[in-house]
Design a protein around this motif. Structure first.
Motif, PDB file in Angstrom:
ATOM      1  N   GLU A 143       0.831  -1.212   0.000  1.00  0.00           N
ATOM      2  CA  GLU A 143       0.000   0.000   0.000  1.00  0.00           C
ATOM      3  C   GLU A 143       0.865   1.262   0.000  1.00  0.00           C
ATOM      4  OE1 GLU A 143      -3.394   2.442   0.158  1.00  0.00           O
ATOM      5  OE2 GLU A 143      -3.338   0.268  -0.120  1.00  0.00           O
ATOM      6  N   GLY A 144       1.979   1.219   0.739  1.00  0.00           N
ATOM      7  CA  GLY A 144       2.872   2.378   0.796  1.00  0.00           C
ATOM      8  C   GLY A 144       3.525   2.691  -0.538  1.00  0.00           C
ATOM      9  N   TYR A 145       3.850   1.673  -1.305  1.00  0.00           N
ATOM     10  CA  TYR A 145       4.507   1.865  -2.599  1.00  0.00           C
ATOM     11  C   TYR A 145       3.520   1.935  -3.765  1.00  0.00           C
ATOM     12  CZ  TYR A 145       9.230   1.020  -0.783  1.00  0.00           C
ATOM     13  OH  TYR A 145      10.425   1.121  -0.121  1.00  0.00           O
ATOM     14  N   GLU A 146       2.461   1.142  -3.677  1.00  0.00           N
ATOM     15  CA  GLU A 146       1.516   1.012  -4.790  1.00  0.00           C
ATOM     16  C   GLU A 146       0.076   1.013  -4.271  1.00  0.00           C
ATOM     17  OE1 GLU A 146       1.840   0.760  -8.103  1.00  0.00           O
ATOM     18  OE2 GLU A 146       4.027   0.712  -8.234  1.00  0.00           O
ATOM     19  N   PRO A 147      -0.463   2.182  -3.934  1.00  0.00           N
ATOM     20  CA  PRO A 147      -1.805   2.234  -3.357  1.00  0.00           C
ATOM     21  C   PRO A 147      -2.907   1.717  -4.281  1.00  0.00           C
ATOM     22  CG  PRO A 147      -0.826   4.436  -3.479  1.00  0.00           C
ATOM     23  CD  PRO A 147       0.174   3.481  -4.001  1.00  0.00           C
ATOM     24  N   LYS A 148      -2.661   1.705  -5.609  1.00  0.00           N
ATOM     25  CA  LYS A 148      -3.689   1.254  -6.552  1.00  0.00           C
ATOM     26  C   LYS A 148      -3.485  -0.186  -7.002  1.00  0.00           C
ATOM     27  CE  LYS A 148      -4.821   5.804  -8.246  1.00  0.00           C
ATOM     28  NZ  LYS A 148      -4.971   6.687  -9.386  1.00  0.00           N
ATOM     29  N   ALA A 149      -2.599  -0.915  -6.341  1.00  0.00           N
ATOM     30  CA  ALA A 149      -2.342  -2.303  -6.723  1.00  0.00           C
ATOM     31  C   ALA A 149      -3.600  -3.150  -6.540  1.00  0.00           C
ATOM     32  CB  ALA A 149      -1.203  -2.872  -5.886  1.00  0.00           C
ATOM     33  N   PHE A 150      -3.778  -4.090  -7.458  1.00  0.00           N
ATOM     34  CA  PHE A 150      -4.871  -5.068  -7.338  1.00  0.00           C
ATOM     35  C   PHE A 150      -4.271  -6.302  -6.696  1.00  0.00           C
ATOM     36  CE2 PHE A 150      -7.275  -8.658  -9.173  1.00  0.00           C
ATOM     37  CZ  PHE A 150      -8.513  -8.375  -8.610  1.00  0.00           C
ATOM     38  N   ILE A 151      -4.826  -6.710  -5.559  1.00  0.00           N
ATOM     39  CA  ILE A 151      -4.223  -7.783  -4.761  1.00  0.00           C
ATOM     40  C   ILE A 151      -5.231  -8.902  -4.542  1.00  0.00           C
ATOM     41  CG2 ILE A 151      -3.128  -8.360  -2.562  1.00  0.00           C
ATOM     42  CD1 ILE A 151      -2.424  -5.337  -2.323  1.00  0.00           C
ATOM     43  N   ILE A 152      -4.764 -10.120  -4.758  1.00  0.00           N
ATOM     44  CA  ILE A 152      -5.547 -11.326  -4.481  1.00  0.00           C
ATOM     45  C   ILE A 152      -4.699 -12.195  -3.567  1.00  0.00           C
ATOM     46  CG2 ILE A 152      -6.590 -13.398  -5.484  1.00  0.00           C
ATOM     47  CD1 ILE A 152      -6.661 -11.873  -8.176  1.00  0.00           C
ATOM     48  N   SER A 153      -5.328 -12.835  -2.606  1.00  0.00           N
ATOM     49  CA  SER A 153      -4.562 -13.750  -1.755  1.00  0.00           C
ATOM     50  C   SER A 153      -5.279 -15.084  -1.648  1.00  0.00           C
ATOM     51  CB  SER A 153      -4.366 -13.153  -0.361  1.00  0.00           C
ATOM     52  OG  SER A 153      -5.580 -13.100   0.332  1.00  0.00           O
ATOM     53  N   TYR A 154      -4.499 -16.109  -1.433  1.00  0.00           N
ATOM     54  CA  TYR A 154      -5.041 -17.434  -1.180  1.00  0.00           C
ATOM     55  C   TYR A 154      -4.068 -18.201  -0.302  1.00  0.00           C
ATOM     56  CZ  TYR A 154      -1.971 -18.876  -5.036  1.00  0.00           C
ATOM     57  OH  TYR A 154      -0.891 -19.094  -5.840  1.00  0.00           O
ATOM     58  N   GLU A 155      -4.560 -19.256   0.284  1.00  0.00           N
ATOM     59  CA  GLU A 155      -3.755 -20.042   1.197  1.00  0.00           C
ATOM     60  C   GLU A 155      -3.337 -21.343   0.515  1.00  0.00           C
ATOM     61  OE1 GLU A 155      -4.099 -21.748   5.728  1.00  0.00           O
ATOM     62  OE2 GLU A 155      -5.458 -20.190   5.056  1.00  0.00           O
ATOM     63  N   PRO A 156      -2.045 -21.489   0.214  1.00  0.00           N
ATOM     64  CA  PRO A 156      -1.592 -22.723  -0.417  1.00  0.00           C
ATOM     65  C   PRO A 156      -1.630 -23.887   0.578  1.00  0.00           C
ATOM     66  CG  PRO A 156       0.280 -21.310   0.059  1.00  0.00           C
ATOM     67  CD  PRO A 156      -0.953 -20.549   0.434  1.00  0.00           C
ATOM     68  N   ARG A 157      -2.060 -25.035   0.103  1.00  0.00           N
ATOM     69  CA  ARG A 157      -2.111 -26.209   0.980  1.00  0.00           C
ATOM     70  C   ARG A 157      -0.741 -26.851   1.142  1.00  0.00           C
ATOM     71  NH1 ARG A 157      -5.338 -30.258   2.111  1.00  0.00           N
ATOM     72  NH2 ARG A 157      -4.485 -31.520   0.460  1.00  0.00           N
ATOM     73  N   LYS A 158      -0.023 -26.991   0.044  1.00  0.00           N
ATOM     74  CA  LYS A 158       1.292 -27.633   0.101  1.00  0.00           C
ATOM     75  C   LYS A 158       2.244 -26.931  -0.845  1.00  0.00           C
ATOM     76  CE  LYS A 158      -0.370 -32.228   1.152  1.00  0.00           C
ATOM     77  NZ  LYS A 158      -0.387 -33.632   0.810  1.00  0.00           N
ATOM     78  N   PHE A 159       3.503 -26.941  -0.479  1.00  0.00           N
ATOM     79  CA  PHE A 159       4.550 -26.458  -1.360  1.00  0.00           C
ATOM     80  C   PHE A 159       5.864 -27.008  -0.837  1.00  0.00           C
ATOM     81  CE2 PHE A 159       3.693 -23.244   1.833  1.00  0.00           C
ATOM     82  CZ  PHE A 159       4.945 -22.991   2.367  1.00  0.00           C
ATOM     83  N   ARG A 160       6.845 -27.042  -1.717  1.00  0.00           N
ATOM     84  CA  ARG A 160       8.186 -27.437  -1.288  1.00  0.00           C
ATOM     85  C   ARG A 160       9.193 -26.905  -2.284  1.00  0.00           C
ATOM     86  NH1 ARG A 160       8.174 -33.912  -2.184  1.00  0.00           N
ATOM     87  NH2 ARG A 160       7.355 -33.828  -4.266  1.00  0.00           N
ATOM     88  N   GLY A 161      10.422 -26.865  -1.847  1.00  0.00           N
ATOM     89  CA  GLY A 161      11.478 -26.342  -2.692  1.00  0.00           C
ATOM     90  C   GLY A 161      11.567 -24.836  -2.587  1.00  0.00           C
TER      91      GLY A 161
END
Length: 176
Positions: A143-161
């Protein structure tokens, strides 16, 4: 009256345990979930015995239900405070903001940058994996750098590497 207060107290213990048990189970933490399930069952059976034993008053039933509702609220607060797991953020930008990218990387966030074609011009997409406990911090930086950014979030179930997990552990040690 002591019995009514005890029923409320038991619900305020039972429901947050129930909430946390469910979350730990979904996160694949079966041992912790099993222990919480054991505790949950003990509290549940004891609480129900109070409600259905004795004079079976309507007040006891109402207090049981009220305690359940308040317990859900408390369980949610505890879960947000624990912030177990990770979140992936997709941040869409109009410009390739190298200052933001460098800052986020310096703060320990793993950032992958993609370039794409939008309707009218090029767009830049940042993919950022972070611990849930750092979500607000990340959002504030963006928000401080890019107040007009379009943001989506999700919770990954698994990841590695990748470098991120090892790097996060190293950074957390250095902050202590």
């Amino acid at each position: 009256m002591k019995e009514i207060a005890l029923i409320l107290l038991l619900q305020l213990i039972y429901v947050p345990i129930f909430t946390l048990r469910t979350i730990f189970l979904v996160k694949g933490m079966s041992v912790t979930a099993s222990f919480l399930g054991f505790m949950e069952a003990l509290v549940y059976v004891f609480g129900l015995s109070l409600v259905f034993g004795g004079d079976k008053s309507d007040i006891a039933l109402v207090v049981y239900a009220v305690g359940f509702g308040i317990g859900i609220f408390i369980g949610g607060l505890i879960e947000r405070k624990l912030a177990i797991g990770y979140t992936t953020f997709i941040v869409n930008l109009m410009n390739n903001n190298q200052e933001l990218i460098a800052f986020l990387r310096n703060e320990g966030f793993g950032v992958t940058v993609y370039e794409g074609q939008g309707r009218d011009s090029k767009r830049y997409r940042l993919e950022i994996l972070t611990k849930r406990s750092r979500e607000e911090e990340l959002l504030n930086h963006i928000e401080g750098y890019e107040p007009k950014a379009f943001i989506i979030s999700y919770e990954p179930r698994k990841f590695r590497g990748g470098f991120l997990i090892k790097d996060m552990k190293k950074r957390m040690k250095n902050r202590k």
